[in-house]
Enzyme design. Structure first.
Site, PDB file in Angstrom:
ATOM      1  N   CYS A  76      52.611  61.145  12.001  1.00 43.77           N
ATOM      2  CA  CYS A  76      53.814  60.177  12.506  1.00 43.77           C
ATOM      3  C   CYS A  76      55.150  61.017  12.097  1.00 43.77           C
ATOM      4  O   CYS A  76      55.840  61.401  12.999  1.00 43.77           O
ATOM      5  CB  CYS A  76      53.863  58.851  11.862  1.00 43.77           C
ATOM      6  SG  CYS A  76      53.403  58.634  10.183  1.00 43.77           S
ATOM      7  N   HIS A 139      61.551  56.870  10.434  1.00 45.52           N
ATOM      8  CA  HIS A 139      60.657  57.724  10.022  1.00 45.52           C
ATOM      9  C   HIS A 139      61.074  59.212   9.450  1.00 45.52           C
ATOM     10  O   HIS A 139      60.082  60.035   9.505  1.00 45.52           O
ATOM     11  CB  HIS A 139      59.242  57.772  11.002  1.00 45.52           C
ATOM     12  CG  HIS A 139      57.813  57.304   9.924  1.00 45.52           C
ATOM     13  ND1 HIS A 139      56.726  57.918  10.232  1.00 45.52           N
ATOM     14  CD2 HIS A 139      58.126  56.690   8.829  1.00 45.52           C
ATOM     15  CE1 HIS A 139      55.870  57.236   9.617  1.00 45.52           C
ATOM     16  NE2 HIS A 139      56.575  56.635   8.570  1.00 45.52           N
TER      17      HIS A 139
END
Lengths: 520, 520
Positions: A76, A139
């Site tokens: 990710c 993120h």
């Protein structure tokens, strides 16, 4: 890559004449719909047998489907950093050197994040007058200096890390949810996720944020960039009550159905507002389906090998649809090898901007492909950490290294390739093949089950072409400073800005920086 | 199953009034397009990444796609016998008892074929005034008594057996090609197949036969049944020169592209003749892709487990599209569990006929599903020879036996599940699970990788429902006389009718009947 498209030239001219500011045609709005751990095979249009994505299938029927579109990493954070910088993680620093060929990301204890030296897409789009919003998962680091509003976004509703939990707020704090600069609550607290039932209304919140932003920016008549980075298909998978139990595929399918419904609402709003012809929309995912969480909380990579965490096709080939009515002709399929990094360069091109010229940009401008069907010869590089594991060129994929995970992990039940086992390919030791790569023809063998014979002319030809590309790449590569090496319990989300107002500040433990442990 | 549909009732009334013969509305023409070893995953609409089936994808977009449609057997002959009789091979005799759970078919040395006691679809359609043609592979026995024109077909262009070869006409004769009652040549001789280049123009011949038949019957104004059973995707895979080298998927893809083109021509002709609204067309395949021949001469079963010869989903789940403009609404997907045997009953229904009432018919009339979206609860049975291996009911599949092939075969390189290995599931010994079946939820886990926990409520519930269905099935089952037990070199195609004219009669060896050997 630096070539100026006709659209760019036009916009540059208009910009130079000051026409854009004077009510002349605006550059198109940009909406990037980024899924979390959704697999290539999760879309009806890509053959998911239950066919529960009517809105995404319609998006493909009205736009261009890319069956050979890749993330920049099987995990990710690096993938997202690559999207927003147009650069491989090995360049932008989203990797680790703590061990060989390791996937690293941004858990709460990570010290690092996106370096200030990187130019992010929203920072650049600002120069062309865009208003930028991120909805969902950031993120790229959760410490203050990495905050999305410090890197070009004007608005944020969402979280800095994965929605893992619930935590006890002692050993680990629950992940905060931010509105712009301040935390407005935490997952499992103000933003509940029921781990037992799978119920959470987050996708509805994220959808409303998107719809509101689009309406507001439309009213303001200024171009916008919406980065819709939702995470319902990342374990723990969730869906709203109205979608729970509605899928033939279980809870994971419920989440997909809700997302599909939301995508339909976003596209419909663009159409109802009359701005679909002035809004470029792209749908994709950050990495392959997490088969480790299948079947209840992981998706499908269709016919491809393995999943998330691996550099097999299942780990990095992504669902991908471009939609821009009136510009991208309906019902097209492009076999152009595409990369999530292309969304950086393509978005800049849409905005009439050039990518930064002081650094290597890996993303290509896909507008010539989307608008005119042009095909570009380009490699896809598959990295794990600092190790180039594989490269695809045309139809040929050469594996320089193979690894799924360690025997130790595997025998303890961590399986990135459940039900799949290709001898000498899905290895549980790190196998080096740099001298004699394993080569697959992805057209005949998309599942990477039948390596070409080393003695065949086809192998020799593919070898010489891929070797050249790998050598050129490695010769010129200047790795960025690795950002994902150091962890520290003290940097976790104990007391994010806003915690005082909410009375939710927690006391961090003593600061003890240490090497992050990346198992695979 | 015996319920009369509205369409049947109408036609029966019209028929009773003598209106059909008097120029009143004819029953619709029926075109069954049966592929050979084509896999579920070979169609673009089912997610094949190269997406090289635009005509089939259009057919699906204009008709109804069945993602859960099954053959009656993981092998060719029994599957075809089931299609044409509407009955499971265990009933119509297309199985062997020579060993436990063995797939049997009709090689040249087989003594047996379709028994006279079976009523075949074309025989029955004749009663409603249909003219019936088979183009391509018969595969229900090649001895004179099994000839398709003895079983209801009016015309035939094609072969009785697989196009294996070339043979030396000494140990084994090359397979004959028939026009109606007489051989007009043999494969690799008058009908060349180049094993080196893969070139053969058979699909073009078969396509022209179809087009000519449709035009002729249209001119005659009488209803027709065309059974287009072509075999280019069965190894040795072939394509015409104009298609060779055109696919991203290699030779197998070339064959698929040619077939797709041919399907497009057939549908276009129906439209150009103005009879598409009076012609029901169904596309499917006889069994799953032969992964043993992959990647060069075998197709794709998409996300499903294993392939041809097995009773996993890859062995028996088939691509399936119904097309009948003006009757079947465009762009539909039906999750009805369908079976190739339903084509028997559905075709009879279209013709205003009832299935024979003196025997068990396994096929359902799918018209209520196709025309009104009705869903029917029904089991799918998966047999190998005389052994019920598995059953699917709703979303649950229960394996009573698992087996791929023997360790001996497997270690010698015969692999029906290349790259796939599900512990305790893809077994190389025949594993009995009749007391405690392995149960999978095909919606969450179409790849049959994650058996339900024996201790779960879900398992217990699925077990009780599938057990009841299996018990009912087995209690009432009266197996037909097995037709595929005895082989004999003397019965091969040495001297088919017509060989005299061609000067191609061969002398058969001494007649020595013996038990056929079925390895898997």
């Amino acid at each position: 890559m630096a070539a100026c498209t006709a659209a760019q030239q036009l916009l540059l001219v208009l910009s130079a004449l000051g026409l854009l500011a004077a009510g002349a045609p605006q550059p198109p709005n940009i909406v990037l719909l980024l899924m979390d751990d959704m697999g290539w095979g999760d879309l009806g249009v890509n053959g998911e047998p239950s066919r529960e994505t009517p809105n995404l299938d319609r998006m493909a029927a009205e736009g261009m489907l890319f069956p050979s579109f890749y993330s920049a990493n099987p995990l990710c954070s690096p993938s997202r950093a690559a999207l927003l910088t147009g650069r491989l993680p090995i360049r932008n620093g989203f990797y680790t050197t703590n061990a060989h060929a390791r996937n690293a990301y941004t858990p709460q204890e990570i010290m690092g994040g996106i370096p200030n030296s990187e130019h992010l897409l929203p920072e650049l789009l600002k120069k062309a007058g865009y208003t930028n919003k991120i909805v969902g998962k950031w993120h790229l680091g959760h410490r203050p200096q990495f905050h999305p509003l410090k890197h070009g976004f004007d608005e944020w509703f969402g979280s800095p890390n994965c929605h893992f939990g619930p935590y006890d707020n002692k050993a680990k704090p629950n992940i905060p949810v931010y509105r712009d600069w301040e935390m407005v609550g935490r997952f499992y607290e103000e933003f509940p996720i029921n781990r037992k039932t799978g119920e959470a209304n987050l996708t509805q919140l994220y959808t409303q944020e998107a719809l509101d932003f689009i309406q507001t920016q439309h009213a303001r008549q200024s171009p916008f960039f919406l980065y819709w980075a939702i995470d319902a298909t990342h374990a723990p998978v969730y869906a709203s009550r109205q979608f729970l139990g509605t899928s033939l595929r279980g809870r994971y399918g419920d989440a997909v159905r809700e997302i599909d419904d939301s995508v339909g609402k976003i596209l419909s709003l663009l159409q109802n507002l009359g701005i679909s012809k002035n809004t470029f929309v792209f749908f994709t995912s950050d990495n392959g389906a997490a088969l480790i969480s299948a079947p209840n909380e992981g998706g499908s990579n269709g016919p491809f090998l393995c999943g998330k965490q691996t550099t097999f096709e299942g780990g990095m080939r992504e669902p991908a649809i471009a939609w821009w009515p009136g510009h991208i002709a309906a019902g097209q399929v492009s076999h152009q090898l595409g990369s999530i990094m292309d969304l950086f360069t393509t978005s800049l091109s849409l905005a009439g901007l050039k990518p930064p010229s002081d650094r290597v940009i890996d993303g290509l401008d896909l507008l010539p492909t989307m608008l005119k069907g042009q095909m570009m010869d380009r490699p896809i590089f598959y990295y794990r950490g600092n190790t180039l594991m594989a490269v695809t060129l045309g139809q040929y994929k050469a594996h320089l290294w193979t690894w799924t995970n360690s025997w130790e992990e595997f025998t303890q039940g961590t399986d990135f390739c459940p039900g799949q086992n290709v001898s000498g390919v899905t290895t549980h030791t790190q196998e080096e093949h740099t001298e004699l790569p394993l080569i697959f023809h992805l057209g005949r063998d998309p599942g990477e089950r039948f390596p070409l014979s080393f003695h065949s002319d086809e192998y020799q030809d593919a070898l010489s072409r891929t070797t050249q590309v790998v050598q050129e790449h490695q010769k010129s590569l200047v790795p960025g400073q690795p950002q994902l090496n150091v962890c520290n319990q003290a940097v976790m989300n104990w007391a994010p800005p806003g915690c005082e107002k909410l009375g939710k500040c927690l006391t961090p433990p003593e600061s003890v920086p240490e090497k992050c442990f990346w198992a695979h």
